[in-house]
Design an enzyme around this catalytic site. Structure first.
Site, PDB file in Angstrom:
ATOM      1  N   ASP A  16      70.258  67.226  74.392  1.00 27.15           N
ATOM      2  CA  ASP A  16      69.479  66.305  75.211  1.00 27.15           C
ATOM      3  C   ASP A  16      70.225  64.982  75.353  1.00 27.15           C
ATOM      4  OD1 ASP A  16      67.222  67.790  75.958  1.00 27.15           O
ATOM      5  OD2 ASP A  16      66.300  67.486  73.993  1.00 27.15           O
ATOM      6  N   ASP A 152      61.249  73.737  77.729  1.00 28.26           N
ATOM      7  CA  ASP A 152      61.692  72.677  76.808  1.00 28.26           C
ATOM      8  C   ASP A 152      60.518  71.767  76.497  1.00 28.26           C
ATOM      9  OD1 ASP A 152      63.158  70.778  75.443  1.00 28.26           O
ATOM     10  OD2 ASP A 152      64.450  70.237  77.128  1.00 28.26           O
TER      11      ASP A 152
END
Ligand code: ZN
Length: 199
Positions: A16, A152
């Site tokens: 991320d 996610d």
């Protein structure tokens, strides 16, 4: 830790990248990813939570990312960026926030290898899963069964079965895997078992 993840059962490493603008937090960029590349041969699935992904895309390609995912919210027409990514031999993905309609990505499915559906608002770990987003997964899967669907946010043993049932091929898990008291291997095994039990 990265070096052991493959043996622990992980299929990819989801990175991320946060720029402090698109999301309030700031994480890391291409130089650290290039360093981590040396520690594992698992695919690097890199999620660019940033305002100007195009500006840095070549740095991430150079760093050894296998999949680059950009957000539709910051790209009115992502086609040329997606094509550039794929022309460099890297897979391209589009991600969308919980509040963004699936129609924003469906015009670009032909230029994609994967769609990453956010099941929480991006930027912070540990939020709870929003089950309403599974409708987006079903919609893309019905349009393009060959496209990889990833989800996610808020994935754990309690939410993973519904995500898989809706058509998700890859589940991103953060807090559920890297938690105190349980090793990543045990946490990944528990996630896999939750999916098997319900199938
Ligand atoms: Zn992510």
């Amino acid at each position: 830790m990265l070096a052991g993840l493959k043996a622990d059962g992980a299929k990819a490493v989801h990175l991320d990248v946060m720029d402090g603008h698109f999301v309030p937090n700031f994480t890391y960029g291409a130089p650290l990813i290039a360093d981590w590349r040396k520690a594992t041969n698992l695919p690097f699935d890199t999620h660019l939570m940033m305002d100007n992904p195009g500006q840095y895309i070549d740095d991430f390609i150079e760093a050894g990312c296998d999949i680059l995912i950009v957000h539709i919210e910051v790209l009115p027409d992502p086609r040329s960026l997606l094509r550039h990514i794929r022309s460099c031999g890297v897979e391209a993905g589009l991600s969308l926030n919980p509040g963004t309609p699936i129609e924003s990505v469906t015009p670009f499915l032909d230029d994609l290898d994967c769609v990453l559906v956010m099941s929480v608002q991006p930027g912070f770990g540990g939020q709870s899963f929003q089950p309403g987003v599974l409708e987006k997964v079903r919609r893309v899967k019905s349009l393009r069964p060959d496209l990889r669907l990833c989800i996610d946010g808020g994935i754990k043993a309690a939410t993973a079965p519904a995500a898989v049932e809706a058509g998700c091929d890859l589940l991103v898990a953060g807090s559920a895997v890297f938690q105190g008291g349980v090793s990543p291997k045990e946490a990944l095994a528990a996630l896999a078992a939750s999916v098997r039990r319900s199938s």
